[in-house]
Design a protein around this motif. Structure first.
Motif, mmCIF file in Angstrom:
data_model
loop_
_atom_site.group_PDB
_atom_site.id
_atom_site.type_symbol
_atom_site.label_atom_id
_atom_site.label_comp_id
_atom_site.label_asym_id
_atom_site.label_seq_id
_atom_site.Cartn_x
_atom_site.Cartn_y
_atom_site.Cartn_z
ATOM 1 N N CYS A 112 0.962 -1.555 0.026
ATOM 2 C CA CYS A 112 0.236 -0.036 0.149
ATOM 3 C C CYS A 112 0.409 1.155 0.162
ATOM 4 O O CYS A 112 1.393 1.349 0.806
ATOM 5 C CB CYS A 112 -0.854 0.094 1.197
ATOM 6 N N ALA A 113 0.754 2.046 -0.980
ATOM 7 C CA ALA A 113 1.625 3.066 -1.105
ATOM 8 C C ALA A 113 0.913 4.618 -0.639
ATOM 9 O O ALA A 113 -0.046 4.652 -1.605
ATOM 10 C CB ALA A 113 2.149 3.057 -2.739
ATOM 11 N N ALA A 114 1.753 5.337 0.045
ATOM 12 C CA ALA A 114 0.624 6.224 0.522
ATOM 13 C C ALA A 114 1.243 7.461 0.196
ATOM 14 O O ALA A 114 2.269 7.631 -0.120
ATOM 15 C CB ALA A 114 0.658 5.423 2.369
ATOM 16 N N SER A 115 0.343 8.766 0.295
ATOM 17 C CA SER A 115 0.801 10.065 -0.110
ATOM 18 C C SER A 115 0.016 10.570 0.409
ATOM 19 O O SER A 115 -0.989 10.789 0.863
ATOM 20 C CB SER A 115 1.004 10.144 -1.634
ATOM 21 N N GLY A 116 0.219 12.486 0.485
ATOM 22 C CA GLY A 116 -0.510 13.237 0.763
ATOM 23 C C GLY A 116 -0.517 13.629 3.014
ATOM 24 O O GLY A 116 -1.405 14.478 3.391
ATOM 25 N N PHE A 117 0.539 12.570 3.639
ATOM 26 C CA PHE A 117 1.056 13.374 4.787
ATOM 27 C C PHE A 117 1.958 12.427 5.178
ATOM 28 O O PHE A 117 2.129 11.524 4.371
ATOM 29 C CB PHE A 117 -1.289 12.248 5.729
ATOM 30 N N ILE A 176 0.256 -1.468 12.592
ATOM 31 C CA ILE A 176 1.031 -1.233 12.884
ATOM 32 C C ILE A 176 1.206 0.499 13.424
ATOM 33 O O ILE A 176 0.235 0.805 12.700
ATOM 34 C CB ILE A 176 2.750 -1.616 11.439
ATOM 35 N N ASN A 177 2.288 0.306 14.122
ATOM 36 C CA ASN A 177 2.170 1.577 14.721
ATOM 37 C C ASN A 177 3.025 2.486 13.773
ATOM 38 O O ASN A 177 3.607 2.278 13.244
ATOM 39 C CB ASN A 177 2.780 2.006 16.078
ATOM 40 N N SER A 178 2.359 3.649 14.170
ATOM 41 C CA SER A 178 4.610 4.575 13.486
ATOM 42 C C SER A 178 5.506 3.913 14.268
ATOM 43 O O SER A 178 5.160 3.932 15.371
ATOM 44 C CB SER A 178 4.017 6.495 13.959
ATOM 45 N N GLY A 179 6.742 3.733 13.788
ATOM 46 C CA GLY A 179 8.238 3.084 14.130
ATOM 47 C C GLY A 179 8.304 1.900 13.612
ATOM 48 O O GLY A 179 9.429 1.396 14.163
ATOM 49 N N GLY A 180 6.916 1.518 13.269
ATOM 50 C CA GLY A 180 6.587 -0.570 13.244
ATOM 51 C C GLY A 180 6.498 -1.235 14.536
ATOM 52 O O GLY A 180 7.289 -2.579 14.439
ATOM 53 N N ASP A 209 7.640 0.531 5.357
ATOM 54 C CA ASP A 209 8.680 1.460 4.957
ATOM 55 C C ASP A 209 8.830 2.851 5.134
ATOM 56 O O ASP A 209 8.245 3.086 3.895
ATOM 57 C CB ASP A 209 8.678 0.844 3.436
ATOM 58 N N ASP A 210 9.873 3.554 6.142
ATOM 59 C CA ASP A 210 8.684 4.827 6.091
ATOM 60 C C ASP A 210 9.476 5.648 4.798
ATOM 61 O O ASP A 210 9.422 7.018 4.408
ATOM 62 C CB ASP A 210 8.695 5.263 7.130
ATOM 63 N N THR A 211 10.262 4.742 4.517
ATOM 64 C CA THR A 211 11.203 5.620 3.804
ATOM 65 C C THR A 211 10.664 5.333 1.963
ATOM 66 O O THR A 211 11.774 6.607 1.135
ATOM 67 C CB THR A 211 12.961 5.206 3.610
ATOM 68 N N LYS A 212 9.428 4.682 1.887
ATOM 69 C CA LYS A 212 9.062 4.492 0.719
ATOM 70 C C LYS A 212 7.582 5.056 0.802
ATOM 71 O O LYS A 212 6.999 4.847 0.057
ATOM 72 C CB LYS A 212 9.093 3.132 0.446
ATOM 73 N N ASN A 213 7.168 5.568 2.453
ATOM 74 C CA ASN A 213 5.975 5.570 2.578
ATOM 75 C C ASN A 213 4.769 4.317 2.159
ATOM 76 O O ASN A 213 3.665 4.694 1.320
ATOM 77 C CB ASN A 213 5.266 6.774 1.624
ATOM 78 N N THR A 214 5.019 2.869 2.499
ATOM 79 C CA THR A 214 4.426 2.067 2.024
ATOM 80 C C THR A 214 5.073 0.733 3.333
ATOM 81 O O THR A 214 4.997 1.020 4.104
ATOM 82 C CB THR A 214 5.711 1.450 1.122
ATOM 83 N N VAL A 215 3.403 0.033 3.170
ATOM 84 C CA VAL A 215 3.003 -0.685 4.184
ATOM 85 C C VAL A 215 2.886 -1.816 3.543
ATOM 86 O O VAL A 215 2.300 -2.002 2.457
ATOM 87 C CB VAL A 215 1.767 0.136 4.801
ATOM 88 N N TYR A 216 3.206 -2.849 4.072
ATOM 89 C CA TYR A 216 3.207 -4.688 3.280
ATOM 90 C C TYR A 216 2.259 -5.055 4.589
ATOM 91 O O TYR A 216 2.217 -5.263 5.464
ATOM 92 C CB TYR A 216 4.493 -5.015 2.966
ATOM 93 N N LEU A 217 1.572 -6.188 3.744
ATOM 94 C CA LEU A 217 1.190 -7.455 4.338
ATOM 95 C C LEU A 217 1.878 -8.974 3.870
ATOM 96 O O LEU A 217 1.569 -9.286 2.738
ATOM 97 C CB LEU A 217 -0.593 -7.121 3.427
ATOM 98 N N GLN A 218 2.002 -9.142 4.033
ATOM 99 C CA GLN A 218 2.295 -10.917 3.332
ATOM 100 C C GLN A 218 2.041 -11.803 4.166
ATOM 101 O O GLN A 218 1.649 -12.223 5.357
ATOM 102 C CB GLN A 218 4.405 -11.009 4.760
ATOM 103 N N MET A 219 1.665 -12.638 3.402
ATOM 104 C CA MET A 219 0.443 -13.892 3.498
ATOM 105 C C MET A 219 1.054 -14.515 3.383
ATOM 106 O O MET A 219 0.603 -14.812 1.899
ATOM 107 C CB MET A 219 -0.793 -13.142 3.234
ATOM 108 N N ASP A 220 0.844 -15.560 4.349
ATOM 109 C CA ASP A 220 1.469 -17.118 4.342
ATOM 110 C C ASP A 220 0.101 -18.176 5.124
ATOM 111 O O ASP A 220 -0.100 -17.637 5.245
ATOM 112 C CB ASP A 220 2.863 -17.450 4.851
ATOM 113 N N SER A 221 0.650 -19.189 3.646
ATOM 114 C CA SER A 221 -0.091 -20.607 4.464
ATOM 115 C C SER A 221 -1.889 -19.512 3.723
ATOM 116 O O SER A 221 -2.811 -19.546 5.129
ATOM 117 C CB SER A 221 0.015 -20.719 5.413
#
Length: 115
Positions: free
Chosen positions: A21-26, A50-54, A72-84
């Motif tokens: 999820c790529a975020a922008s505007g804040f 996930i909180n700020s700071g991770g 990844d705060d350098t990329k303004n992106t949050v991830y969701l790794q989904m396994d099983s």
């Protein structure tokens, strides 16, 4: 505020996907980020956040031990790794942020678990 999810697709049971999820505007690094999902015919449900700071993450019982949220705060992106992955994980997945008193949502990305 703009949130753009990606990474969904068709996967077999037991497989894995990573959503982004790529975020922008804040100021991304300052905010809690959340993933939700909505299965066909069901209400939208919270999946993880996930909180700020991770340093702090929390998960719904239905995904605990299988899904991992990260940022990844350098990329303004949050991830969701989904396994099983299971059939019941089939849903549209959305990321979310609560900013200036309002919830913002992306358009979602579809995950289909099927054999």
């Amino acid at each position: 505020v703009q949130l753009v999810e990606s990474g969904g697709g068709l996967v077999q049971p037991g497989g894995s996907l990573r959503l982004s999820c790529a975020a922008s505007g804040f100021t991304f690094s300052s905010y809690v980020m959340r993933w939700y999902r909505q299965a066909p015919g069901k209400e939208r449900e919270w999946v993880a956040h996930i909180n700020s700071g991770g340093r702090t993450t929390q998960y719904a019982d239905s995904v605990k031990g299988r899904f991992t949220i990260s940022r990844d705060d350098t990329k303004n992106t949050v991830y969701l790794q989904m396994d099983s992955l299971k059939f019941e994980d089939t849903a549209v997945y959305y990321c979310n942020v609560f900013f200036t008193g309002e919830y913002y949502w992306g358009k979602g990305t579809l995950v289909t678990v099927s054999s």
